[in-house]
Design a protein around this motif. Structure first.
Motif, PDB file in Angstrom:
ATOM      1  N   TYR A  37       0.856  -1.190   0.000  1.00  0.00           N
ATOM      2  CA  TYR A  37       0.000   0.000   0.000  1.00  0.00           C
ATOM      3  C   TYR A  37       0.888   1.234   0.000  1.00  0.00           C
ATOM      4  O   TYR A  37       1.797   1.348   0.825  1.00  0.00           O
ATOM      5  N   ASP A  71       0.392   5.635  -0.470  1.00  0.00           N
ATOM      6  CA  ASP A  71      -0.469   6.788  -0.711  1.00  0.00           C
ATOM      7  C   ASP A  71       0.383   8.056  -0.598  1.00  0.00           C
ATOM      8  O   ASP A  71       0.893   8.384   0.475  1.00  0.00           O
ATOM      9  N   GLN A  85      -5.747  -3.425  -6.355  1.00  0.00           N
ATOM     10  CA  GLN A  85      -7.175  -3.281  -6.091  1.00  0.00           C
ATOM     11  C   GLN A  85      -7.634  -1.831  -6.178  1.00  0.00           C
ATOM     12  O   GLN A  85      -8.784  -1.567  -6.498  1.00  0.00           O
ATOM     13  N   ARG A  86      -6.739  -0.908  -5.875  1.00  0.00           N
ATOM     14  CA  ARG A  86      -7.111   0.503  -5.859  1.00  0.00           C
ATOM     15  C   ARG A  86      -6.007   1.298  -6.560  1.00  0.00           C
ATOM     16  O   ARG A  86      -4.836   1.212  -6.185  1.00  0.00           O
ATOM     17  N   ARG A 101      -1.922   5.206  -4.728  1.00  0.00           N
ATOM     18  CA  ARG A 101      -2.702   6.451  -4.746  1.00  0.00           C
ATOM     19  C   ARG A 101      -1.720   7.633  -4.774  1.00  0.00           C
ATOM     20  O   ARG A 101      -0.928   7.822  -3.856  1.00  0.00           O
ATOM     21  N   THR A 156      -1.269  -3.600  -3.716  1.00  0.00           N
ATOM     22  CA  THR A 156      -2.730  -3.653  -3.805  1.00  0.00           C
ATOM     23  C   THR A 156      -3.343  -2.265  -3.923  1.00  0.00           C
ATOM     24  O   THR A 156      -4.480  -2.136  -4.385  1.00  0.00           O
ATOM     25  N   SER A 157      -2.602  -1.224  -3.491  1.00  0.00           N
ATOM     26  CA  SER A 157      -3.161   0.128  -3.549  1.00  0.00           C
ATOM     27  C   SER A 157      -2.067   1.121  -3.908  1.00  0.00           C
ATOM     28  O   SER A 157      -1.033   1.190  -3.243  1.00  0.00           O
TER      29      SER A 157
END
Length: 677
Positions: A517, A519, A564-565, A543, A540-541
């Motif tokens: 992840y 972000d 996923q994102r 951003r 998975t993410s």
């Protein structure tokens, strides 16, 4: 000549003695041999029923049973050898006890079959072993009940039945075992209550009843067991309160009641247990304050009270100078951390989290030079972080999150070179992260989110290369993301959103094989998206919205099997959407809105069977909406507004469950539904 009759008489006596010896000793030897052979035959018959006979290869009829593995013989009252000990611990024997003829072993004093794979039940016939002192059947697979006939073994000093599958209740007959020193029936499936007749067992030193299904309360008769040193009933369903008679057990060293449903107060009489070293009452429903008398327990090394409803203060804790582990987390402790906590120089683990503790962290905490874990999060602490915490050079975990701590982060924290976990998030800290943090080369987790921190981060913040979790969310950090992150191949979770970071994002990160992840949203990052993101195969993410990133979207991102994102909204990206994005079979959130993306929507998007949210609004997309989107049966939000899309809106959209949001406005659609929003 007068001595001749005397000589003759002596010769006759010698002949008689020789004759007696030759006649009687063989009878004696034959009787002894017969007894051992009888006992040996009984054991060989039992061996024949075992599934692992090869483990007893010394047990043969060709040798005396006294020479077999695990057998000890001694002479009985008639000077005849007999088997007194059968010790076959940890051999891996498989079989049943009921096939052993216990009556053939009347002199047995020790029966130790611990750590085998015996199954079946404990036979009542074992009670014929009237001379038995030690019976150890622990760590097997025995089932059935504890036979009440065990109460006949009145010479028993040790009864060890722990870690089996025994059921039923404790027979009251065990109260007859007045010589018992050690009783362990833990880790079984026993039910019922703790018998009050246990009060008869006044010689008992050890009582282990943990990990069963016992109910009822602790009988007040427990106070008669004045020689008890270890008492453990953890992991049951015991109710009621701790009886005040517990104060009679002045020899008690280990007292564990955790994971039950015990309520009421801690009795004042607990202060009588001056030899107590381990006191564990965690995860019950105990209320009230810690009694003042606790200050008498100066030998206490482990004190666990977490997961109760205990209130009041911890001001007496400073007297427990031998304390190594103290855990009163998840309670309702009020007041402040007392300065006398500095007396606990042997303390290694200190857990005070999830209480209502207020006030400042006392500077005396810097005297706890052996501290390894300091957990004081989820309280109402205020004031600064004491500089003296930098003295705790053995510290590995320091968590202070969810408090009202203010001031700056002291540079002395850079002395904690063994620190692996530092969580200071959700406080009111301000100022810079000290450059001394570059010394924290063993950091695995660093979380400083939701403070008022500012300035540039130390460039070598992650030079140790061990960092896995980094959370700096919602601060005012500026300048570039530390380049040392690029070499942190262990990164798992990175959250840097809502700051003012600048610089080229493509230079800040490399290939991170464990990254799950990341972000970076709402910063001032520039540069382009690196194709190396496509090598982070566990991602998975991803951003990066709300930045100033330009260039094209790398097709390599479409090769991330677990993604996923994906959110790159509100940047300056251009070019076409790579068709490879149609391979993102696990993606459920895809947002590329507010960019300068051109070209058509790839028809391969119809393969995104997990997609729930698709936002491509405010771009320069052209062409028709691909009919293949009807295959996205989980799609609930579709935003394509403010583009240059044309043609008709596919009628098949009526089959989709777009109940959250559908916005196709400000395009060039024709037909009846061209203004759908």
């Amino acid at each position: 000549m007068s001595t001749f009759p005397t000589l003759m008489m002596m010769m006759v006596l010698s002949l008689l003695v020789l004759l007696f010896t030759n006649l009687c000793f063989p009878v004696f030897n034959m009787a002894a041999a017969s007894k051992i052979e009888s006992q040996g035959r009984a054991l060989l018959q039992w061996k024949a029923t075992l599934e692992t006979q090869e483990l007893l290869n010394t047990w043969t009829s060709k040798t005396s049973a006294c020479n077999w593995t695990g057998i000890t013989c001694r002479n009985d009252g008639h000077l005849m050898p007999t088997i007194t000990k059968l010790q076959l611990k940890d051999l891996g024997l498989e079989g049943k006890l009921e096939t052993l003829n216990f009556s053939a072993l009347p002199s047995l004093r020790v029966l130790d079959l611990n750590g085998n794979q015996l199954h079946g039940f404990i036979p009542a016939s074992i009670s014929v072993l009237s001379k038995l002192i030690i019976l150890d059947l622990a760590n097997n697979g025995l089932t059935g009940i504890i036979p009440l006939e065990l109460g006949n073994l009145t010479r028993l000093k040790t009864l060890w039945l722990a870690t089996n599958q025994i059921s039923g209740s404790i027979p009251l007959s065990l109260g007859n075992l007045l010589n018992l020193n050690r009783l362990a029936i833990s880790t079984n499936s026993l039910v019922g209550s703790i018998p009050s007749v246990f009060g008869n067992l006044t010689k008992l030193n050890i009582l282990y009843l943990w990990s069963n299904n016992f109910t009822g309360s602790i009988p007040h008769e427990i106070g008669y067991m004045v020689n008890l040193k270890e008492f453990d009933i953890s992991g049951n369903n015991i109710t009621g309160s701790i009886p005040p008679t517990i104060g009679n057990l002045t020899k008690l060293e280990n007292f564990k009641l955790d994971i039950n449903n015990i309520d009421g107060f801690i009795p004042f009489e607990i202060g009588n247990l001056v030899n107590l070293k381990i006191f564990v009452i965690s995860y019950n429903q105990i209320t009230g304050p810690i009694p003042y008398s606790i200050k008498n327990l100066t030998k206490l090394a482990m004190f666990y009270l977490h997961g109760n409803n205990i209130n009041g203060s911890i001001h007496e804790i400073g007297n427990l100078v031998n304390l190594g582990n103290f855990d009163i987390s998840e309670n309702q402790i009020i007041d402040s951390i007392p300065p006398n906590i500095g007396n606990l120089t042997n303390l290694e683990l200190l857990y005070l989290y999830d209480n209502n503790i207020s006030g400042f962290i006392p500077s005396e905490i810097g005297k706890l030079i052996n501290l390894i874990v300091l957990e004081i999060s989820d309280n109402q602490l205020s004031g600064p972080i004491p500089h003296g915490i930098g003295n705790l050079t053995k510290l590995k975990v320091f968590n202070l999150y969810n408090n009202n701590i203010n001031g700056t982060i002291p540079p002395s924290l850079g002395n904690l070179k063994g620190l692996t976990e530092l969580k200071l998030f959700n406080n009111h800290l301000f100022g810079k992260v000290p450059n001394e943090f570059e010394n924290l080369t063993n950091l695995i987790i660093l979380e400083l989110a939701n403070n008022n921190l500012s300035g540039n981060l130390p460039l070598d913040l992650a030079k140790g290369g061990l960092l896995q979790h980094l959370a700096l969310v919602n601060n005012n950090f500026q300048g570039p993301i530390p380049t040392s992150l690029k070499n942190s191949t262990n990164l798992f979770r990175v959250r840097l959103e809502e700051n003012q970071f600048t610089g080229d994002v493509s230079q800040s990160f490399g290939v991170h094989p464990y990254l799950d992840y990341i972000d970076l949203s709402f910063n001032r990052l520039s540069g382009t998206l690196s194709p190396s993101w496509g090598a982070c195969l566990n991602l998975t993410s991803l951003r990066i919205s709300g930045n100033r990133i330009s260039g094209i979207i790398p097709l390599e991102i479409g090769q991330l099997p677990k993604l996923q994102r994906f959110d790159i909204s509100s940047n300056n990206l251009e070019g076409k959407i790579p068709r490879e994005f149609g391979k993102l079979s696990n993606i459920f959130y895809l947002n590329m809105s507010n960019n300068h993306i051109t070209g058509a929507i790839p028809p391969e998007f119809g393969d995104l069977s997990s997609l729930e949210v698709l936002d491509l609004s405010s771009n320069n997309l052209i062409g028709e909406i691909p009919i293949q989107l009807e295959n996205c049966i989980k799609l609930s939000t579709l935003k394509l507004s403010n583009n240059l899309l044309n043609g008709t809106i596919p009628s098949q959209f009526g089959n989709l469950n777009l109940h959250d949001d559908l916005d196709l406005s400000d395009n060039l659609f024709t037909g009846r539904n061209s203004t759908t929003t």
